[in-house]
Design a protein around this motif. Structure first.
Motif, PDB file in Angstrom:
ATOM      1  N   MET A   1     -13.572  13.285   4.031  1.00  0.00           N
ATOM      2  CA  MET A   1     -14.728  14.107   3.691  1.00  0.00           C
ATOM      3  C   MET A   1     -14.312  15.551   3.460  1.00  0.00           C
ATOM      4  O   MET A   1     -14.868  16.232   2.597  1.00  0.00           O
ATOM      5  N   GLU A   2     -13.317  16.006   4.179  1.00  0.00           N
ATOM      6  CA  GLU A   2     -12.981  17.428   4.192  1.00  0.00           C
ATOM      7  C   GLU A   2     -11.960  17.843   3.128  1.00  0.00           C
ATOM      8  O   GLU A   2     -11.927  19.005   2.735  1.00  0.00           O
ATOM      9  N   ARG A   3     -11.129  16.914   2.688  1.00  0.00           N
ATOM     10  CA  ARG A   3     -10.003  17.279   1.819  1.00  0.00           C
ATOM     11  C   ARG A   3     -10.290  16.995   0.347  1.00  0.00           C
ATOM     12  O   ARG A   3     -10.514  15.854  -0.048  1.00  0.00           O
ATOM     13  N   GLU A   4     -10.242  18.038  -0.468  1.00  0.00           N
ATOM     14  CA  GLU A   4     -10.492  17.889  -1.900  1.00  0.00           C
ATOM     15  C   GLU A   4      -9.405  17.073  -2.589  1.00  0.00           C
ATOM     16  O   GLU A   4      -9.650  16.390  -3.577  1.00  0.00           O
ATOM     17  N   GLN A   5      -8.167  17.141  -2.061  1.00  0.00           N
ATOM     18  CA  GLN A   5      -7.047  16.436  -2.694  1.00  0.00           C
ATOM     19  C   GLN A   5      -7.237  14.927  -2.706  1.00  0.00           C
ATOM     20  O   GLN A   5      -6.593  14.220  -3.485  1.00  0.00           O
ATOM     21  N   ALA A   6      -8.108  14.419  -1.835  1.00  0.00           N
ATOM     22  CA  ALA A   6      -8.289  12.970  -1.710  1.00  0.00           C
ATOM     23  C   ALA A   6      -9.241  12.389  -2.749  1.00  0.00           C
ATOM     24  O   ALA A   6      -9.258  11.170  -2.961  1.00  0.00           O
ATOM     25  N   VAL A   7     -10.014  13.234  -3.400  1.00  0.00           N
ATOM     26  CA  VAL A   7     -11.076  12.758  -4.293  1.00  0.00           C
ATOM     27  C   VAL A   7     -10.504  11.942  -5.448  1.00  0.00           C
ATOM     28  O   VAL A   7      -9.442  12.239  -5.998  1.00  0.00           O
ATOM     29  N   ASP A   8     -11.235  10.884  -5.802  1.00  0.00           N
ATOM     30  CA  ASP A   8     -10.897   9.997  -6.915  1.00  0.00           C
ATOM     31  C   ASP A   8      -9.600   9.225  -6.655  1.00  0.00           C
ATOM     32  O   ASP A   8      -8.876   8.893  -7.587  1.00  0.00           O
ATOM     33  N   SER A   9      -9.333   8.937  -5.386  1.00  0.00           N
ATOM     34  CA  SER A   9      -8.108   8.221  -5.023  1.00  0.00           C
ATOM     35  C   SER A   9      -8.432   7.033  -4.142  1.00  0.00           C
ATOM     36  O   SER A   9      -9.460   6.988  -3.463  1.00  0.00           O
ATOM     37  N   ALA A  10      -7.511   6.058  -4.139  1.00  0.00           N
ATOM     38  CA  ALA A  10      -7.507   4.962  -3.172  1.00  0.00           C
ATOM     39  C   ALA A  10      -6.290   5.175  -2.285  1.00  0.00           C
ATOM     40  O   ALA A  10      -5.167   5.300  -2.789  1.00  0.00           O
ATOM     41  N   ILE A  11      -6.496   5.227  -0.974  1.00  0.00           N
ATOM     42  CA  ILE A  11      -5.466   5.699  -0.048  1.00  0.00           C
ATOM     43  C   ILE A  11      -5.297   4.720   1.112  1.00  0.00           C
ATOM     44  O   ILE A  11      -6.280   4.319   1.748  1.00  0.00           O
ATOM     45  N   ASN A  12      -4.059   4.340   1.396  1.00  0.00           N
ATOM     46  CA  ASN A  12      -3.765   3.491   2.547  1.00  0.00           C
ATOM     47  C   ASN A  12      -4.043   4.225   3.855  1.00  0.00           C
ATOM     48  O   ASN A  12      -3.693   5.401   3.998  1.00  0.00           O
ATOM     49  N   VAL A  13      -4.607   3.499   4.814  1.00  0.00           N
ATOM     50  CA  VAL A  13      -4.754   4.015   6.174  1.00  0.00           C
ATOM     51  C   VAL A  13      -4.194   2.965   7.129  1.00  0.00           C
ATOM     52  O   VAL A  13      -4.797   1.911   7.342  1.00  0.00           O
ATOM     53  N   GLY A  14      -3.017   3.255   7.659  1.00  0.00           N
ATOM     54  CA  GLY A  14      -2.363   2.353   8.595  1.00  0.00           C
ATOM     55  C   GLY A  14      -1.518   3.148   9.559  1.00  0.00           C
ATOM     56  O   GLY A  14      -1.624   4.375   9.643  1.00  0.00           O
ATOM     57  N   SER A  15      -0.653   2.450  10.276  1.00  0.00           N
ATOM     58  CA  SER A  15       0.267   3.129  11.189  1.00  0.00           C
ATOM     59  C   SER A  15       1.616   3.383  10.545  1.00  0.00           C
ATOM     60  O   SER A  15       2.380   4.235  11.000  1.00  0.00           O
ATOM     61  N   GLY A  16       1.924   2.607   9.476  1.00  0.00           N
ATOM     62  CA  GLY A  16       3.239   2.696   8.854  1.00  0.00           C
ATOM     63  C   GLY A  16       4.295   1.896   9.586  1.00  0.00           C
ATOM     64  O   GLY A  16       5.473   1.945   9.219  1.00  0.00           O
ATOM     65  N   ASN A  17       3.882   1.128  10.615  1.00  0.00           N
ATOM     66  CA  ASN A  17       4.819   0.331  11.405  1.00  0.00           C
ATOM     67  C   ASN A  17       4.559  -1.155  11.207  1.00  0.00           C
ATOM     68  O   ASN A  17       3.403  -1.578  11.078  1.00  0.00           O
ATOM     69  N   ALA A  18       5.638  -1.947  11.211  1.00  0.00           N
ATOM     70  CA  ALA A  18       5.530  -3.392  11.022  1.00  0.00           C
ATOM     71  C   ALA A  18       5.721  -4.121  12.343  1.00  0.00           C
ATOM     72  O   ALA A  18       6.651  -3.825  13.094  1.00  0.00           O
ATOM     73  N   TYR A  19       4.838  -5.076  12.609  1.00  0.00           N
ATOM     74  CA  TYR A  19       4.951  -5.930  13.790  1.00  0.00           C
ATOM     75  C   TYR A  19       4.692  -7.372  13.376  1.00  0.00           C
ATOM     76  O   TYR A  19       3.820  -7.624  12.538  1.00  0.00           O
ATOM     77  N   THR A  20       5.411  -8.313  13.991  1.00  0.00           N
ATOM     78  CA  THR A  20       5.081  -9.712  13.739  1.00  0.00           C
ATOM     79  C   THR A  20       3.819 -10.070  14.513  1.00  0.00           C
ATOM     80  O   THR A  20       3.517  -9.470  15.559  1.00  0.00           O
ATOM     81  N   VAL A  21       3.109 -11.059  14.007  1.00  0.00           N
ATOM     82  CA  VAL A  21       1.874 -11.480  14.668  1.00  0.00           C
ATOM     83  C   VAL A  21       2.178 -12.060  16.047  1.00  0.00           C
ATOM     84  O   VAL A  21       1.428 -11.846  17.010  1.00  0.00           O
ATOM     85  N   SER A  22       3.291 -12.772  16.172  1.00  0.00           N
ATOM     86  CA  SER A  22       3.684 -13.306  17.483  1.00  0.00           C
ATOM     87  C   SER A  22       3.953 -12.184  18.476  1.00  0.00           C
ATOM     88  O   SER A  22       3.567 -12.269  19.657  1.00  0.00           O
ATOM     89  N   GLU A  23       4.624 -11.138  18.021  1.00  0.00           N
ATOM     90  CA  GLU A  23       4.901  -9.996  18.897  1.00  0.00           C
ATOM     91  C   GLU A  23       3.604  -9.358  19.369  1.00  0.00           C
ATOM     92  O   GLU A  23       3.454  -9.014  20.551  1.00  0.00           O
TER      93      GLU A  23
END
Length: 374
Positions: A270-292
């Motif tokens: 909502m606050e950042r103008e740079q984000a407008v008209d974009s599709a942006i990932n929101v994650g942790s950036g870390n990979a884990y197996t489902v079993s883990e």
């Protein structure tokens, strides 16, 4: 620029993610209204206002497909967060009409209303599911988009993606430039929500941001909904002293992100103008197996229960997908703050004293009866 005291609408805002976003917005001094149908699969048969939903939130009970309810909810609103959706890959493959109606048609009703009364910003919840398989690395170091595994390969229980020579491809972080590969009705509907919002935003001059959420976890997830996030499903099984059930071999990799980090990203959008008209990932950036993850949830809640590896494939599932969050860092100033360890401790604390209806076997049987598992 947005100042304190904006009037904000969150569709689907009585749910897991929406209620946390409401809290974050209230803490910033904004006024929050929620439009939510209080779906019984999420909120239970009583469909009462959730206890966790702040009393400072104005709740309108209504369906996003009901134009009159949407028009009422949008009156005097400056910013809209569109989270209303049916959620779940497996269920979407047989409740096709429901998912298409709520997610696609609901978005179209909202967008028509907003086109007549343009707000100052729209933030729409998209999903990592639109990627299908994530990005992969060949043995020579080149990057390729993952392709769907053939039924013949899945029937052999050969789970990993391979190149033309049979070499196993290595999953790498997936960025927003990857072309979507829609593997489920849910993924199709989320892509429709994302693209429709951005298209209408451009056409009517409404600054719009799409946030592609990865696997979100934390307090307030619907524990009795067998089609919700995987950590909630695992928690439900463990609360009933049963083993978490895992498809394939449990080595599929995912990105798990705390709902608090997701709420942070939503406020920044909502606050950042740079984000407008974009599709942006929101994650942790870390990979884990489902079993883990299953093992770590069990440890966090103090249950010594090993997961049950079914060795089955659920149609619509993908093998690996983890977020590249460079664009979120650049455009939103987003940085994940909650480690998996801290997030699981919080989840375990919230689960104390909770009960849940374990509907996992029922859901699995439903999929099997329809030929949606191998």
């Amino acid at each position: 620029m947005f100042a304190m005291g904006e009037n904000v609408l969150i569709t689907g805002g009585a749910g897991f993610i929406g209620s946390h976003v409401a809290d974050a917005l209230l803490a910033k001094g904004h006024r929050v209204r929620v439009l939510d149908c209080l779906h019984p699969q999420v909120h239970g048969p009583s469909q009462k206002r959730p206890e966790y939903l702040s009393r400072d939130v104005e709740l309108i009970i209504g369906d996003v497909r009901d134009r009159a309810a949407v028009e009422k909810a949008c009156r005097g609103i400056d910013v809209v967060y569109h989270f209303a959706a049916l959620v779940g890959v497996g269920q979407s493959m047989y409740r096709i009409e429901d998912y298409t109606s709520v997610n696609n048609v609901g978005t179209s009703v909202l967008m028509e209303v907003l086109a007549q009364r343009p707000p100052r910003r729209v933030i729409v919840a998209s999903s990592m599911s639109i990627y299908g398989e994530g990005l992969y690395e060949r043995v020579d170091g080149s990057i390729v988009p993952g392709q769907s595994r053939s039924l013949a390969q899945l029937e052999r229980r050969d789970w990993e993606l391979r190149d033309a020579r049979g070499n196993v491809l290595v999953p790498v972080a997936t960025h927003e430039d990857k072309i979507p590969a829609l593997e489920s009705v849910y993924a199709l509907s989320k892509y429709d929500q994302e693209r429709m919002s951005l298209i209408i935003g451009r056409a009517y001059g409404i600054p719009t941001v799409a946030l592609r959420f990865f696997n979100v976890y934390g307090p307030r997830q619907a524990l009795s909904n067998p089609y919700t996030g995987v950590l909630a499903i695992f928690s439900s099984r463990l609360l009933n002293d049963k083993a978490p059930m895992i498809f394939e071999d449990g080595k599929q990799r995912r990105d798990f992100v705390s709902v608090h980090d997701v709420a942070q990203a939503c406020v920044l959008a909502m606050e950042r103008e740079q984000a407008v008209d974009s599709a942006i990932n929101v994650g942790s950036g870390n990979a884990y197996t489902v079993s883990e993850i299953a093992a770590r949830v069990a440890d966090a809640v103090g249950k010594r229960v090993d997961p049950e590896i079914t060795g089955q494939y659920r149609k619509g599932d993908i093998r690996h997908c983890v977020a590249d969050i460079a664009l979120a860092r650049k455009t939103l100033g987003y940085e994940p703050r909650v480690s998996l360890e801290a997030g699981l401790r919080e989840l375990a604390g919230w689960l104390e004293g909770k009960s849940a209806k374990d509907a996992v076997l029922e859901a699995k049987a439903e999929l099997s009866a329809r030929g949606l598992t191998l």
